[in-house]
Design an enzyme around this catalytic site. Structure first.
Site, PDB file in Angstrom:
ATOM      1  N   TYR A 163      33.178 -40.206  20.802  1.00 13.09           N
ATOM      2  CA  TYR A 163      32.673 -41.485  20.294  1.00 13.09           C
ATOM      3  C   TYR A 163      33.797 -42.504  20.437  1.00 13.09           C
ATOM      4  CZ  TYR A 163      29.515 -44.429  17.615  1.00 13.09           C
ATOM      5  OH  TYR A 163      28.682 -45.433  17.210  1.00 13.09           O
TER       6      TYR A 163
ATOM      7  N   LYS B 109       5.788 -27.330  25.390  1.00 14.21           N
ATOM      8  CA  LYS B 109       6.106 -27.643  26.781  1.00 14.21           C
ATOM      9  C   LYS B 109       7.615 -27.814  26.943  1.00 14.21           C
ATOM     10  CE  LYS B 109       3.914 -28.657  30.675  1.00 14.21           C
ATOM     11  NZ  LYS B 109       2.654 -28.080  31.163  1.00 14.21           N
TER      12      LYS B 109
ATOM     13  N   GLU C   3       1.537 -35.540  30.213  1.00 12.64           N
ATOM     14  CA  GLU C   3       0.870 -34.348  29.708  1.00 12.64           C
ATOM     15  C   GLU C   3      -0.369 -34.719  28.899  1.00 12.64           C
ATOM     16  OE1 GLU C   3       0.876 -30.193  29.631  1.00 12.64           O
ATOM     17  OE2 GLU C   3       2.396 -31.484  30.522  1.00 12.64           O
TER      18      GLU C   3
ATOM     19  N   ASN D 154     -10.168 -22.385  30.210  1.00 13.11           N
ATOM     20  CA  ASN D 154      -9.504 -21.573  29.204  1.00 13.11           C
ATOM     21  C   ASN D 154      -9.929 -22.042  27.809  1.00 13.11           C
ATOM     22  OD1 ASN D 154      -7.804 -19.501  28.517  1.00 13.11           O
ATOM     23  ND2 ASN D 154      -5.946 -20.444  29.308  1.00 13.11           N
TER      24      ASN D 154
END
Length: 398
Positions: free
Chosen positions: A47, A102, A144, A295
């Site tokens: 930093y 995901k 997505e 599915n």
């Protein structure tokens, strides 16, 4: 000093003891530091004041960020929650467990860091504007669970405005794995790509992407079917995307309903849900290939499919030949990030599919036309093929 993970307190007592909720309690991921913070010297490097030197170097040359920030290994997994798995439009907040899932798949299978972002916006222009403003923080964008046809518009608009890969996994991930499995099924049944007759049930995100990647790989006899029947140039009331598909798939000349299209067809690919009757399936050619990918309920039950087809695939893990997107997206992004690709080309997708199909090798059989997601060769093979294709296609910057 490394921060301890936050204690995962069961805030909702009604779910205590449920193993699914136990896994999800507190979320499935956390941020960890890669730099030590043991003392004041470490702090001054990571930093202020040391960080200012890196900031100035990036200001002088933005490409320095690829080497000295997380950008080179981080993608955003972004949704509006409008088409989540088999759950439909459940909204952005309810989509977060899927987006976290995901993200951990990216890390586990591709070594790629991913940040789930659920946006509370449905207007495509606002969605695109929001992601464009977020893009400097990432090396790629994985869209997505966005409903069609909005997903097509969003992907095209985003890729036109950012110079990092934009990839809608529900479209292209499914298409890549489907093509990989189909190439092996065609080899097993002795079919030539250019002579194969393919029927796709479903003209949403996955169906359109599968149609296009099959054409890019040499399939010429192709029919795409939606609720109104075969999509063809003479049909009225088509959306712009379906009108494109009608033109692009007109060579075979099929019309009518799904059962008409299946008459003599070599391959059925289902990405629509619903049920296809056995009387339609039995009209297919000998040694047929059936990929029923809805599915959790495939369009054709595997037991019925096996009566009429030599090769059967589903989207489920409890049957052979699972068409699973995790075979594609971790390796694809790994390869694209490695060469700092500016976009994902059709050539990169086809290369990924061919790399997947080649992994099966001499083990090819009716019950093994696609590798397992847990095959450790998968992501490296896909990444290598994608890197090479990105260089061939002129989109690699390294």
């Amino acid at each position: 000093m490394v921060a301890e993970p936050v204690a995962r307190v069961p805030f909702s007592p009604q779910f205590v003891g449920d193993p699914v909720f136990d896994v999800h309690r507190g979320g499935k991921m956390q941020i960890a530091s890669t730099a030590p913070l043991r003392d004041a010297d470490d702090l001054s490097l990571s930093y202020t004041p040391g960080v200012a030197r890196v900031c100035e170097a990036i200001a002088d040359d933005p490409s320095v960020a690829d080497d000295y920030t997380w950008v080179s290994n981080t993608v955003a997994v972004i949704t509006d929650g409008s088409a989540v798995l088999g759950l439909g439009d459940i909204g952005p907040t309810a989509s977060l467990p899927v987006m976290e899932g995901k993200a951990i798949l990216f890390k586990q299978f591709g070594g790629v860091d991913a940040i789930p972002l659920a946006l509370d916006v449905r207007d495509p222009d606002t969605f695109v504007d929001t992601v464009v403003r977020l893009a400097p923080s990432f090396g790629g964008i994985n869209l997505e669970d966005i409903a069609a046809p909005r997903c097509f518009e969003i992907e095209r608009a985003l890729q036109a405005r950012v110079d990092i890969p934009v990839f809608h996994d529900d479209q292209h991930g499914t298409a890549i794995v489907t093509l990989a499995a189909l190439l092996n099924a065609l080899a097993l049944t002795g079919r030539a790509v250019e002579d194969t007759k393919v029927v796709i049930s479903g003209a949403g995100a996955a169906g359109v992407a599968i149609a296009r990647i099959l054409q890019a790989s040499g399939i010429r006899k192709l029919a795409v079917v939606d609720r109104g029947g075969v999509i063809h140039p003479g049909r009225a009331g088509l959306t712009p995307v379906k009108a494109e598909i009608a033109y692009e798939t007109s060579e075979w000349g099929r019309t009518g309903q799904l059962s008409d299209a299946l008459d003599g067809a070599d391959v059925f690919i289902g990405v629509s849900g619903g049920t296809v009757g056995e009387s339609a399936v039995e009209r297919m050619a000998d040694d047929a290939i059936i990929f029923a990918l809805a599915n959790p309920t495939p369009e054709v039950h595997p037991d019925i499919a096996r009566r009429h087809a030599r090769v059967v695939a589903t989207g489920r893990s409890d049957y052979p030949n699972q068409i699973n997107n995790v075979l594609a997206f971790p390796g694809l992004f790994r390869g694209a990030l490695d060469v700092r690709a500016s976009r994902v080309t059709e050539g990169m997708k086809v290369a990924a599919a061919r790399a997947l199909s080649e992994l099966v090798g001499d083990a090819l059989s009716e019950s093994y036309v696609i590798p397992s997601p847990f095959d450790e060769r998968v992501a490296p093979a896909v990444a290598g093929a994608v890197r090479a294709a990105a260089r061939r296609d002129g989109v690699a910057r390294r």
